[in-house]
Design an enzyme around this catalytic site. Structure first.
Site, PDB file in Angstrom:
ATOM      1  CD  GLU A 177      -7.912  20.233  -5.370  1.00 10.59           C
ATOM      2  OE1 GLU A 177      -7.781  19.068  -4.935  1.00 10.59           O
ATOM      3  OE2 GLU A 177      -6.960  20.906  -5.797  1.00 10.59           O
ATOM      4  CE  LYS A 219      -5.876  21.469  -2.549  1.00 12.76           C
ATOM      5  NZ  LYS A 219      -4.893  20.571  -1.940  1.00 12.76           N
TER       6      LYS A 219
END
Ligand code: 13P
Length: 334
Positions: A177, A219
């Site tokens: 992420e 992500k």
């Protein structure tokens, strides 16, 4: 063999019509969220709230996995059943946040680097033993007058790659992420450029660290104008910019991409995801891994009356899961 298992988990995370619920707020972050609705930040309140979320009836229709925090993966329901067992039974994959937070990057005022690599191999092995199937590490990229610097992007990309390689060594799917923050008055083009440069650096680092992309999930943050940008744009513009940026920087072999909500309103998080999927033609499933975008309406209700609104709050979680699940197929509002 191992890569087959990783790929299977990654594909299950982005199964058609399903996404992830992020409930991995650190003790400091959940303290702020609970304080905002007037709930005391006690261990029992945190446990009760996470139980409410994880035992939402029908959650598994639209939710493939949940990201937990260290405290939560060790907790049980009021009736004494470990959360991980409850999730497994419902077919919801247990995930775990493994970074230890974004800290000030020395020498670069205003920028952050995420920590948590020391001892990570041992922690991942322990989490795998507890049933974790995927793990999340969040890097934070801030847009400002002279930010992000190449140094900040490189430091975060390197940490993400080392974490991802360690995850795969333990049979855990890394959910990588790199979040480009919405804070600031930058325009959508600036966000596009920063997101593209960041993603390219991250995938270069993953490649250099021998991370198998077939067993990893990205992500991502959507490409948006800054919160304080006077020039806001419509849903279709966000969708086209986001998809184009991802197509430019993310290898097609990746099994899937999930978005964070990042402070967008619930309605925006859902409408943007839906519009992205309505464009079609992307090489990966594009779904959600929302924290606030899944929880904020339910938390508000629960905070008003913890006992009385328990079921109503669960119904709200279910409704958010359904709306986002439909949006992950471009079918929201049909
Ligand atoms: P938000 O959807 O609230 O941005 O949180 C997702 C997340 O897990 C951030 O790391």
């Amino acid at each position: 063999m191992k890569i087959d298992q990783l790929a299977e988990t990654a594909e299950a995370m982005v199964a058609p019509g399903k996404g992830i619920i992020a409930i991995d707020e650190s003790t400091g972050t959940i303290a702020r969220r609970l304080a905002a609705v007037g709930v005391e930040n006690s261990e029992e309140n945190r446990r009760t709230y996470r139980e409410l979320l994880l035992t939402t009836p029908g959650l598994n229709e639209y939710i493939s996995g949940a990201i937990l925090y260290d405290e939560t993966i060790r907790q049980s329901t009021r009736a004494g059943r470990p959360f991980v067992d409850v999730m497994r039974e419902a077919g919801i994959l247990p995930g775990i946040k493994v970074d230890t937070g974004a800290k000030d990057l020395a020498g670069f005022p205003g920028e952050k680097v995420t920590e948590g690599l020391d001892g990570l191999r041992e922690r991942l092995a322990a989490y795998a033993g507890m049933g974790a199937r995927f793990a999340k590490w969040r890097a934070v990229i801030t847009i400002g007058e002279t930010m992000p610097t190449d140094t900040c992007i490189e430091a975060n990309a390197h940490a993400l790659a080392r974490y991802a390689a360690l995850c795969q060594e333990q049979g855990i799917v890394p959910m990588v992420e790199p979040e480009v923050l919405m804070d600031g008055d930058h325009d959508i083009e600036t966000c596009y450029g920063v997101t593209e440069v960041t993603l390219r650096a991250v995938f270069k680092a993953l490649y250099e660290h021998h991370v198998l992309l077939e067993g990893a999930i990205l992500k991502a943050s959507m490409v948006l104008p800054g919160k304080d940008c006077p020039e806001q744009v419509d849903v279709e513009d966000v969708a086209h910019a986001t998809l184009r940026c991802l197509e430019s920087a993310v290898p097609a072999i990746l099994p899937g991409i999930v978005f964070l909500s990042g402070g967008q309103s619930d309605a925006d998080a859902t409408r943007h995801l839906d519009a992205i999927n309505r464009i079609g033609g992307a090489p990966w499933p594009l779904s959600f891994s929302y924290g606030r975008g899944m929880q904020q309406a339910a938390l508000q209700l629960w905070g008003q009356d913890m006992a009385g609104n328990y079921e109503k709050a669960q119904q709200t979680v279910y409704a958010r899961a359904r709306d986002n699940g439909l949006a992950s197929q471009g079918r929201y509002g049909d």
